[in-house]
Design an enzyme around this catalytic site. Structure first.
Site, short mmCIF file in Angstrom:
data_model
loop_
_atom_site.label_atom_id
_atom_site.label_comp_id
_atom_site.label_asym_id
_atom_site.label_seq_id
_atom_site.Cartn_x
_atom_site.Cartn_y
_atom_site.Cartn_z
N THR A 1 104.31 33.01 12.58
CA THR A 1 105.56 32.71 11.83
C THR A 1 106.72 33.62 12.24
OG1 THR A 1 105.08 34.31 10.09
CG2 THR A 1 104.15 32.09 9.82
N ARG B 1 104.83 42.03 12.47
CA ARG B 1 105.39 40.68 12.61
C ARG B 1 104.26 39.70 12.85
NH1 ARG B 1 110.53 38.79 13.60
NH2 ARG B 1 111.24 40.93 13.59
#
Ligand code: URA
Length: 210
Positions: free
Chosen positions: A109, A105
């Protein structure tokens, strides 16, 4: 839940899952049972494989019998915990090819970014089963399915051992064509993204990295 979400309530699967959930279950047994559950789930999730009639001569008589129609399959574990399900599936489908996908991840963002991806060269001609023991938020599963769709794969199934309602909802919304197979639909996610009651961190428990 709709007809695209299959929850296996078979007593053998439920019994083995209860052992996985137990915090006292050690790494060796945990790993073996993840694999066994994957085998049992694979048996159920492949019920719709097409068959064809072939003529076979037994020692007694000639007859027409069903064999698999030769549909090509691939499995794609999401790294790292999905690896724990691979051998269990290959026990039943030894000729399946295996792709791998790794995601992290992005801290800015929060979007999943692919850091590793290696697919069989003929993946577009294969039906694909994506493997991840835990369907938590659904972010990784949804992204992995999208990456696989980018290879022109037409039929994808998702196989999880435990799913959270949030993850099922996300995958159903993003990929309504993808059937989800799981052994249990648990209650919820906690504030740390763990499935409740769940079984903890599946990757750590499979690989003994806690
Ligand atoms: N991943 C895990 O391994 N466990 C959870 O409970 C949620 C995500």
């Amino acid at each position: 839940m709709d007809e695209m979400v299959h929850i296996f309530d078979h007593p053998l699967i439920q019994h083995k899952l209860a052992i996985l959930r137990d915090e006292n279950t050690g790494v060796k047994e945990f790993r073996e049972i993840v694999s066994e559950i994957a085998t049992l789930m694979c048996y159920e999730a492949t019920r719709d494989l097409p068959t064809r009639e072939v003529e076979i001569k037994t020692p007694v008589a000639t007859g027409t019998f069903k064999t698999l129609a030769g549909k090509k399959l691939a499995i794609v574990p999401i790294l790292r915990a999905g690896l724990g399900m691979v051998d269990g599936i290959l026990t039943l489908i030894p000729s399946a090819k295996v792709g791998h996908i790794g995601l992290y991840r992005d801290p800015q963002t929060l979007e999943p970014v692919e850091y590793y991806c290696k697919m069989p060269s003929d993946i577009a001609e294969r039906d694909v089963i994506v493997l991840d023991p835990m369907l938590a938020t659904g972010g990784s599963a949804s992204a992995a399915i999208q990456f696989i769709k980018n290879y022109e794969v037409k039929h994808i199934k998702l196989m999880n051992i435990i799913a959270a309602p949030e993850g099922v909802e996300r995958v159903r919304k993003d990929h309504p064509d993808v059937a989800i197979y799981c052994a249990a639909l648990d209650e919820k996610l906690n504030d740390h993204g763990y499935i409740v009651p769940g079984l903890g961190d599946a990757g750590d428990r499979i690989f003994g990295t806690k």
